[in-house]
Design an enzyme around this catalytic site. Sequence first.
Site, short mmCIF file in Angstrom:
data_model
loop_
_atom_site.label_atom_id
_atom_site.label_comp_id
_atom_site.label_asym_id
_atom_site.label_seq_id
_atom_site.Cartn_x
_atom_site.Cartn_y
_atom_site.Cartn_z
N HIS D 57 0.90 -1.15 -0.13
CA HIS D 57 0.18 -0.14 -0.11
C HIS D 57 0.83 1.28 -0.10
CE1 HIS D 57 -3.15 -2.67 1.00
NE2 HIS D 57 -2.84 -3.02 2.17
N HIS D 219 -6.91 -4.66 -0.99
CA HIS D 219 -6.05 -5.81 -1.05
C HIS D 219 -6.62 -6.55 -2.13
CE1 HIS D 219 -6.44 -4.69 3.37
NE2 HIS D 219 -5.01 -5.17 3.07
#
Lengths: 225, 225, 333, 333
Positions: D57, D219
């Site tokens: 991320h 995700h």
Amino acid sequence: MRDTVTQGGLTAWLRAFAAAVARDREELTDLDAAIGDADHGSNMDRGMQAVVGKLGGLSPDEAGVGVGALLKTVGMTLVSTVGGAAGPLYGSLFLDMGKAAGEDAELTVAQWATAVEAGVRGVQARGKAELGDKTMIDALAPAAEALSAAAACGLSLADALRRTAEAAAQGMKATTPLVARKGRASYLGERSAGHQDPGATSSWLLMQAAAEALASDAPPDRPRT
Amino acid sequence: MRDTVTQGGLTAWLRAFAAAVARDREELTDLDAAIGDADHGSNMDRGMQAVVGKLGGLSPDEAGVGVGALLKTVGMTLVSTVGGAAGPLYGSLFLDMGKAAGEDAELTVAQWATAVEAGVRGVQARGKAELGDKTMIDALAPAAEALSAAAACGLSLADALRRTAEAAAQGMKATTPLVARKGRASYLGERSAGHQDPGATSSWLLMQAAAEALASDAPPDRPRT
Amino acid sequence: MKKLINQPEDAVKEELEGVAAAHGDRLRVHTAPNYIVRADAPVHGKVALVSGGGSGHEPMHGGFVGLGMLDAACPGEVFTSPTPDQVLEAAKAVNGGAGVLLIVKNYSGDVMNFEMAAELAEDEGIEVEQVVIDDDVAVKDSLYTAGRRGVGATVLAEKICGAAAEQRWPLPDVAGLCRKVNANARSMGVALTSCTVPTAGKPTFELADDEIELGIGIHGEPGRERRKLAPAHAIVETLATAVVKDLPFGRGDEVLAFVNGMGGTPLMELYVVYNELHTLLEGWGIAIGRNLIGSYMTSLDMAGCSITLLRLDDELTAFWDAPVNTTGLRWGV
Amino acid sequence: MKKLINQPEDAVKEELEGVAAAHGDRLRVHTAPNYIVRADAPVHGKVALVSGGGSGHEPMHGGFVGLGMLDAACPGEVFTSPTPDQVLEAAKAVNGGAGVLLIVKNYSGDVMNFEMAAELAEDEGIEVEQVVIDDDVAVKDSLYTAGRRGVGATVLAEKICGAAAEQRWPLPDVAGLCRKVNANARSMGVALTSCTVPTAGKPTFELADDEIELGIGIHGEPGRERRKLAPAHAIVETLATAVVKDLPFGRGDEVLAFVNGMGGTPLMELYVVYNELHTLLEGWGIAIGRNLIGSYMTSLDMAGCSITLLRLDDELTAFWDAPVNTTGLRWGV
Ligand SMILES: Nc1ncnc2c1ncn2[C@@H]1O[C@H](COP(=O)(O)OP(=O)(O)O)[C@@H](O)[C@H]1O
Ligand SMILES: Nc1ncnc2c1ncn2[C@@H]1O[C@H](COP(=O)(O)OP(=O)(O)O)[C@@H](O)[C@H]1O
Ligand SMILES: [Mg+2]
Ligand SMILES: [Mg+2]
Ligand SMILES: [Mg+2]
Ligand SMILES: [Mg+2]
């Protein structure tokens, strides 16, 4: 074939589970890709490789400690290497099994059943999942129940483990139509139905490995394969 | 059919060229994708749409000015809307044609040939490309030469323009085996061989459009199609 | 083609509207012709820096307008250099009386359009200097070609010269500094995928699933060599070797290492690349004094990266460290 | 799979080595267990902010460690929450005596691992508070699910609470502020393509060339709805409507608008998205007081974006504007 759970049996079991996870790693990840984030296979593989490394590296002293201590080491190793949801959950399973197993060098079928029940309660305490939430609990809880029933009927360890694995398989398969209510798959809502839960699948592998290897009497210091 | 180049003819020519570019926009871009940056079609289309808009918007006063002024307006419009390499180059072509054409209301074939030669020299002054560098010059220079030769032989405008377009076509096709030495395609080195140059292709379209429309006598204020 | 845009033809226009809406406090966005200037332009007595180029390389150049960097950026259509009128109007808007430096990347289109703009600006009495950046070692420099392309060094030159201009260096000196940056910087890039030009609607080139293009340009111009996909360390070694040999950089040099993402490559991979680069340079005795890691000069949605090395001295380092306040690069203020 | 990495299993490790090599002046990277702390940690008397989550991320969270934001970040494996020992060791390393705030995104794994870490830290006598961020409106909140996911609000909470901690707010107040940010923020995302987890080696899901996934998680968790590709204005309207209706935001509100890229989407498109968002909100009478546009919370190489709105008041605005000095966000210093 032994009728008690020993360090040797535990070690053989954990190695068999690690081998099964390594073998089915991609399948576990694919199941997780469908309703999660595509990492369950690599998470479990990383963790079980660490466990196997730990088993190989145990000093004779440590290797001599009781079943409970060994299970706790496994739990701690999983907690600190797996991460994600599976880390704390499988970690709790083994930590609480270890606590219940105590300091004995070997466990009867009944003691083993008690330990597994404690472990599964640990998973539920950590994850708050109920039966039918489409999680590993759907494989673990029926497995623990079958194991206890088998113990109550006085079945041999090998037979008890076989029934346990069968119950886990049933529970795993039963997750497919369910709508997930816990874990990452729950974000999908209705779209989670139609896919088998990855955690229930790895839990079945765990019970299947027990049926294959836990009753064996390989010594704890068998060289790593 | 007229034998002189008039405002009406120029307007028809520019509209025909704009239509051809719009039609072949994707092909021009594909050629540029192979050895450049995939924008020649959209660059030329944007520019020629602006030119057509300008033609439609010319006030009667402006519309009445000479051939040269009209060509200069086209050049300025291309310079300020096309960008990239093609903008200054086609801009120079028209600006220098316009300067050479002067203030007359119509041009003979010979005058027209002189103007085109001046325009092509302008492109070369701006871009420093020689014949064989795999650029628009490879279509423009032979075209200008053929036009001058045709004028010297006293051919009609229509015939001269046909020969001009044929020479441009030859030049365009001849770019395929060349290794580029100017422009973006030159970065490719040997790998630029085997592809037709996009700028040479649009230059051929320009000459082809002239052959089709420049000798026509449509009035300059024909409504936009 | 999958992009978060509306009509492909409108992408640049709407992007600029977004920039105007987001950064009205620090930037002024002018349309027809398109250019972006810092809100406090013209800065009296300061050399004004103007750059520009095709759009699709964001944050370059609009994201580098502000204190300590550019005074104006001229965004062209996607991958299409701006037109002379854009550059002229921008130069007029930011000229603070000390002249204008045009920082131009070496592409035929850019060079010609900026050249025309410079002629026009000089006609209007503005003192203009142009510096052409050509740091891409993937392209053989030769009298018979358009020369090397301008890539990563552009970002570094804009930062460093912007700092000198803030310190009121005169135009010839700022231009000289810009040439110095260009002379001491080299770059090379690699593409893992093609970019897709919005109006083209499909990838500029096709790469197989196991192929990469070495020496890619920032406009999706094909590189000089297609290779099989390789691990990061092999790719970085190829790029770094070409870059280091070209200048050449040598043992004892201190450099600024710039690892740039092409638009479709996430930061995680850029740090893996930086890690390899760091190890390599250390082995070659080249010290990384400063670094810049991120997607600062993109090629639309292309996956890949470029590596730029700039040989530092105290002067360049001090100007690099000087305050900068733009939407794309910011420190010290 | 095409990525600038070496062995997929080593990507996170090598990324962290790259971070350590690049930012040794401002960050300390600890390995085994992995965590990143600001170089001046522990800051005596300051509440320490610790966050973390799966890698992939970036720049979140490691890029947000530094003055005015996080004291420590714990990067897990790709998309896998960190383990309790990582969080425990990080908390110990940054605890300056005023306690530790754990900022946790609402994912089962993250919540459980941070919970275990908090228990362990408390056992060691460290005062700990946890705040769970759950701003994703794509996921129906219900007693019978894991609740909403934590996404973009995390970045905003880390910035705002970091500023309060620098001003020596006590732990319960910083935690309260964090809950306030979470309570006033809502987000939703869209994917144009899947991401590819390095160890999985192939895309997490398949989208046809003309499909998008609405309500995607960071995700690569599938969203709640698959739709046909649409122009930016339609996509933004869908996202913004869901976000605005949920809180709900209303006429007269002032918001921070955060347009976040998912890793594979270039800045150009994010500005097009911002432009649409700005127009929509203006029409709805919601004023954008502050904005953040860029790829700050990515999902590996996924193409797409998310929109986060945070309702501002003077307090939140002041903390947002306060100085921050991290590799990912920087201003005022
Ligand atoms: N709260 C929970 N209780 C029990 N099991 C859970 C819970 N949350 C998730 N799981 C199990 O964990 C599995 C996912 O593990 P993994 O993919 O390794 O972690 P993550 O979801 O964090 O990526 C699910 O398939 C499910 O069986
Ligand atoms: N120096 C030059 N002289 C003549 N023609 C050139 C030169 N450089 C480029 N060209 C022409 O311009 C064409 C490319 O135009 P275009 O794609 O619109 O611009 P860009 O290369 O800037 O993207 C080439 O195909 C070539 O014919
Ligand atoms: Mg998972
Ligand atoms: Mg081109
Ligand atoms: Mg171009
Ligand atoms: Mg995970």
